[in-house]
Design an enzyme around this catalytic site. Structure first.
Site, PDB file in Angstrom:
ATOM      1  N   LYS A  13      31.295  38.987 -10.883  1.00  0.00           N
ATOM      2  CA  LYS A  13      30.764  38.814 -12.241  1.00  0.00           C
ATOM      3  C   LYS A  13      31.726  39.389 -13.283  1.00  0.00           C
ATOM      4  O   LYS A  13      32.057  38.725 -14.262  1.00  0.00           O
ATOM      5  CB  LYS A  13      29.386  39.500 -12.379  1.00  0.00           C
ATOM      6  CG  LYS A  13      28.344  38.978 -11.393  1.00  0.00           C
ATOM      7  CD  LYS A  13      27.000  39.651 -11.590  1.00  0.00           C
ATOM      8  CE  LYS A  13      26.977  41.130 -11.270  1.00  0.00           C
ATOM      9  NZ  LYS A  13      27.257  41.460  -9.854  1.00  0.00           N
ATOM     10  N   ARG A  88      18.270  42.835 -14.013  1.00  0.00           N
ATOM     11  CA  ARG A  88      18.360  43.076 -12.573  1.00  0.00           C
ATOM     12  C   ARG A  88      16.992  43.228 -11.924  1.00  0.00           C
ATOM     13  O   ARG A  88      16.919  43.453 -10.721  1.00  0.00           O
ATOM     14  CB  ARG A  88      19.126  44.366 -12.339  1.00  0.00           C
ATOM     15  CG  ARG A  88      20.594  44.142 -11.929  1.00  0.00           C
ATOM     16  CD  ARG A  88      21.224  45.504 -11.955  1.00  0.00           C
ATOM     17  NE  ARG A  88      22.285  45.733 -11.053  1.00  0.00           N
ATOM     18  CZ  ARG A  88      23.563  45.832 -11.418  1.00  0.00           C
ATOM     19  NH1 ARG A  88      23.917  45.582 -12.646  1.00  0.00           N
ATOM     20  NH2 ARG A  88      24.468  46.171 -10.542  1.00  0.00           N
ATOM     21  N   ARG A 127      37.557  47.687  -4.099  1.00  0.00           N
ATOM     22  CA  ARG A 127      37.638  47.520  -5.559  1.00  0.00           C
ATOM     23  C   ARG A 127      38.255  48.740  -6.229  1.00  0.00           C
ATOM     24  O   ARG A 127      37.989  49.881  -5.880  1.00  0.00           O
ATOM     25  CB  ARG A 127      36.240  47.283  -6.132  1.00  0.00           C
ATOM     26  CG  ARG A 127      36.214  47.349  -7.666  1.00  0.00           C
ATOM     27  CD  ARG A 127      35.027  46.672  -8.267  1.00  0.00           C
ATOM     28  NE  ARG A 127      33.778  47.172  -7.763  1.00  0.00           N
ATOM     29  CZ  ARG A 127      32.597  46.579  -7.985  1.00  0.00           C
ATOM     30  NH1 ARG A 127      32.535  45.464  -8.686  1.00  0.00           N
ATOM     31  NH2 ARG A 127      31.494  47.086  -7.494  1.00  0.00           N
ATOM     32  N   ARG A 159      35.392  53.559  -7.947  1.00  0.00           N
ATOM     33  CA  ARG A 159      34.085  54.017  -8.420  1.00  0.00           C
ATOM     34  C   ARG A 159      33.387  54.819  -7.325  1.00  0.00           C
ATOM     35  O   ARG A 159      33.500  54.460  -6.147  1.00  0.00           O
ATOM     36  CB  ARG A 159      33.203  52.806  -8.762  1.00  0.00           C
ATOM     37  CG  ARG A 159      33.535  52.190 -10.079  1.00  0.00           C
ATOM     38  CD  ARG A 159      32.945  50.815 -10.254  1.00  0.00           C
ATOM     39  NE  ARG A 159      31.526  50.671  -9.896  1.00  0.00           N
ATOM     40  CZ  ARG A 159      30.828  49.550 -10.104  1.00  0.00           C
ATOM     41  NH1 ARG A 159      31.401  48.515 -10.687  1.00  0.00           N
ATOM     42  NH2 ARG A 159      29.572  49.468  -9.763  1.00  0.00           N
ATOM     43  N   ARG A 170      23.293  49.451  -2.265  1.00  0.00           N
ATOM     44  CA  ARG A 170      23.335  48.538  -3.421  1.00  0.00           C
ATOM     45  C   ARG A 170      22.987  47.114  -3.007  1.00  0.00           C
ATOM     46  O   ARG A 170      22.322  46.394  -3.739  1.00  0.00           O
ATOM     47  CB  ARG A 170      24.696  48.607  -4.099  1.00  0.00           C
ATOM     48  CG  ARG A 170      24.794  49.845  -4.978  1.00  0.00           C
ATOM     49  CD  ARG A 170      26.201  50.198  -5.304  1.00  0.00           C
ATOM     50  NE  ARG A 170      26.824  49.263  -6.186  1.00  0.00           N
ATOM     51  CZ  ARG A 170      28.141  49.053  -6.234  1.00  0.00           C
ATOM     52  NH1 ARG A 170      28.937  49.723  -5.438  1.00  0.00           N
ATOM     53  NH2 ARG A 170      28.639  48.203  -7.086  1.00  0.00           N
TER      54      ARG A 170
HETATM   55  P1  ADP Z   1      30.901  42.364  -9.742  1.00  0.00           P
HETATM   56  O1  ADP Z   1      31.165  42.569 -11.216  1.00  0.00           O
HETATM   57  O2  ADP Z   1      30.067  41.142  -9.470  1.00  0.00           O
HETATM   58  O3  ADP Z   1      30.348  43.570  -9.062  1.00  0.00           O
HETATM   59  P2  ADP Z   1      33.822  42.286  -9.527  1.00  0.00           P
HETATM   60  O4  ADP Z   1      34.221  41.236 -10.505  1.00  0.00           O
HETATM   61  O5  ADP Z   1      34.068  43.695  -9.909  1.00  0.00           O
HETATM   62  O6  ADP Z   1      32.291  42.066  -9.043  1.00  0.00           O
HETATM   63  O7  ADP Z   1      34.573  41.958  -8.153  1.00  0.00           O
HETATM   64  C1  ADP Z   1      34.392  42.771  -6.997  1.00  0.00           C
HETATM   65  C2  ADP Z   1      35.711  42.923  -6.253  1.00  0.00           C
HETATM   66  O8  ADP Z   1      36.096  41.680  -5.687  1.00  0.00           O
HETATM   67  C3  ADP Z   1      36.883  43.378  -7.123  1.00  0.00           C
HETATM   68  O9  ADP Z   1      37.697  44.183  -6.309  1.00  0.00           O
HETATM   69  C4  ADP Z   1      37.586  42.061  -7.487  1.00  0.00           C
HETATM   70  O10 ADP Z   1      38.966  42.257  -7.731  1.00  0.00           O
HETATM   71  C5  ADP Z   1      37.346  41.230  -6.219  1.00  0.00           C
HETATM   72  N1  ADP Z   1      37.149  39.806  -6.483  1.00  0.00           N
HETATM   73  C6  ADP Z   1      36.459  39.238  -7.500  1.00  0.00           C
HETATM   74  N2  ADP Z   1      36.434  37.890  -7.378  1.00  0.00           N
HETATM   75  C7  ADP Z   1      37.120  37.599  -6.234  1.00  0.00           C
HETATM   76  C8  ADP Z   1      37.460  36.388  -5.547  1.00  0.00           C
HETATM   77  N3  ADP Z   1      37.063  35.186  -6.007  1.00  0.00           N
HETATM   78  N4  ADP Z   1      38.183  36.476  -4.417  1.00  0.00           N
HETATM   79  C9  ADP Z   1      38.558  37.685  -3.942  1.00  0.00           C
HETATM   80  N5  ADP Z   1      38.296  38.859  -4.531  1.00  0.00           N
HETATM   81  C10 ADP Z   1      37.574  38.828  -5.668  1.00  0.00           C
HETATM   82  P1  AMP Z   2      27.471  47.387 -11.936  1.00  0.00           P
HETATM   83  O1  AMP Z   2      28.689  47.838 -12.658  1.00  0.00           O
HETATM   84  O2  AMP Z   2      26.828  46.181 -12.562  1.00  0.00           O
HETATM   85  O3  AMP Z   2      27.718  47.205 -10.448  1.00  0.00           O
HETATM   86  O4  AMP Z   2      26.391  48.555 -12.083  1.00  0.00           O
HETATM   87  C1  AMP Z   2      26.642  49.835 -11.580  1.00  0.00           C
HETATM   88  C2  AMP Z   2      25.364  50.662 -11.540  1.00  0.00           C
HETATM   89  O5  AMP Z   2      24.847  50.836 -12.870  1.00  0.00           O
HETATM   90  C3  AMP Z   2      24.194  50.031 -10.758  1.00  0.00           C
HETATM   91  O6  AMP Z   2      24.278  50.282  -9.359  1.00  0.00           O
HETATM   92  C4  AMP Z   2      22.997  50.733 -11.410  1.00  0.00           C
HETATM   93  O7  AMP Z   2      22.867  52.075 -10.968  1.00  0.00           O
HETATM   94  C5  AMP Z   2      23.420  50.781 -12.872  1.00  0.00           C
HETATM   95  N1  AMP Z   2      23.001  49.543 -13.588  1.00  0.00           N
HETATM   96  C6  AMP Z   2      23.807  48.610 -14.163  1.00  0.00           C
HETATM   97  N2  AMP Z   2      23.086  47.641 -14.720  1.00  0.00           N
HETATM   98  C7  AMP Z   2      21.784  47.963 -14.498  1.00  0.00           C
HETATM   99  C8  AMP Z   2      20.550  47.330 -14.805  1.00  0.00           C
HETATM  100  N3  AMP Z   2      20.485  46.163 -15.464  1.00  0.00           N
HETATM  101  N4  AMP Z   2      19.404  47.957 -14.405  1.00  0.00           N
HETATM  102  C9  AMP Z   2      19.428  49.126 -13.752  1.00  0.00           C
HETATM  103  N5  AMP Z   2      20.550  49.750 -13.408  1.00  0.00           N
HETATM  104  C10 AMP Z   2      21.736  49.176 -13.774  1.00  0.00           C
END
Ligand code: ADP
Ligand code: AMP
Length: 215
Positions: A13, A88, A127, A159, A170
């Site tokens: 995302k 969420r 990541r 993170r 998660r």
């Molecule tokens: P989200 O915001 O949904 O939690 P991220 O955009 O942070 O996910 O992506 C999660 C991890 O996967 C990051 O390390 C990112 O660089 C990697 N990633 C994202 N999209 C792809 C893809 N299409 N193929 C491989 N790795 C990806």
């Molecule tokens: P994310 O960066 O989207 O993976 O979010 C990281 C963490 O932030 C999650 O695991 C939750 O602890 C908190 N968080 C982010 N968005 C929300 C949401 N919409 N509702 C509740 N917790 C959230």
């Protein structure tokens, strides 16, 4: 163009949101980024949220509503917005619907990125992030220069909630509390599901094709 980017943690995302921001010039509203900024700055919100975040739990529903409402009322959201990580839970989706009704900005489309659990675990555990919100992966999507953000030159880090303990939790939290929203938005006829387990650019091309009719 009012979009929700939806999917489990690690679905891509944030990665896709950054590309959509560049392409369409509308802002990304990431509740995860907002909460992490608050944790870094030691605000009251950050202090309250940190324990939930570190364990991979969701922060309580009422915590984010006011923030989302204020953010959606900012002038840069006039042309549209990309919600990333919100809503969420069903109560959050209901609260969002109330806010959007009030400001007359209905959601055009919910883009649901589908990725299998195994790949999610691999993505999340590798990541690396920058505090500007950019996300990388040790092997799948490394920064151009080791340890340094391509976008802002900031230092990249892992993170706390991407460490092994929190990852499985998660995914469980997603399945229990967030996945029901697929049905919620599907019933409204605004859900589009796409395969997120492809190349970053391939997924992006698909997103643009879907979004063309809303631009
Ligand atoms: P989200 O915001 O949904 O939690 P991220 O955009 O942070 O996910 O992506 C999660 C991890 O996967 C990051 O390390 C990112 O660089 C990697 N990633 C994202 N999209 C792809 C893809 N299409 N193929 C491989 N790795 C990806
Ligand atoms: P994310 O960066 O989207 O993976 O979010 C990281 C963490 O932030 C999650 O695991 C939750 O602890 C908190 N968080 C982010 N968005 C929300 C949401 N919409 N509702 C509740 N917790 C959230």
């Amino acid at each position: 163009m009012n979009i929700i980017l939806f999917g489990p943690p690690g679905a891509g995302k944030g990665t896709q949101a950054k590309k959509l921001v560049d392409f369409y010039g509308i802002p990304q509203i990431s509740t995860g980024d907002i909460l992490r900024a608050n944790v870094r700055e030691g605000t009251e919100l950050g202090l309250a949220a940190k324990a939930y975040m570190d364990k991979g739990e969701l922060v309580p529903d009422n915590v984010l509503i006011g923030i989302i409402k204020n953010r959606l009322n900012e002038p840069d959201c006039k042309k549209g917005f990309i919600l990333d990580g919100y809503p969420r839970t069903v109560p959050q989706a209901d609260a969002l619907a109330g806010i959007l009704d009030e400001i007359e900005k209905p959601i055009d489309v919910v883009l649901n990125l589908e990725v299998a659990d195994e790949e999610l675990v691999e993505r999340i555990s590798g990541r690396l992030m920058c505090k500007c919100g950019a996300s990388y992966h040790r092997t799948l999507n490394p920064p151009k220069k080791e340890g340094e953000c391509d976008i802002c030159g900031g230092e990249i880090f892992q993170r706390i909630d991407d460490q092994e303990d929190a990852v499985q939790n998660r995914l469980n939290v997603y399945k229990k509390q967030t996945q029901p929203l697929i049905n919620y938005y599907s019933k409204q006829g605004i859900l589009v599901t796409l395969n997120g387990a492809r190349d970053i650019d391939e997924v992006f091309e698909d997103l643009k094709a879907i979004l063309a009719k809303f631009a």
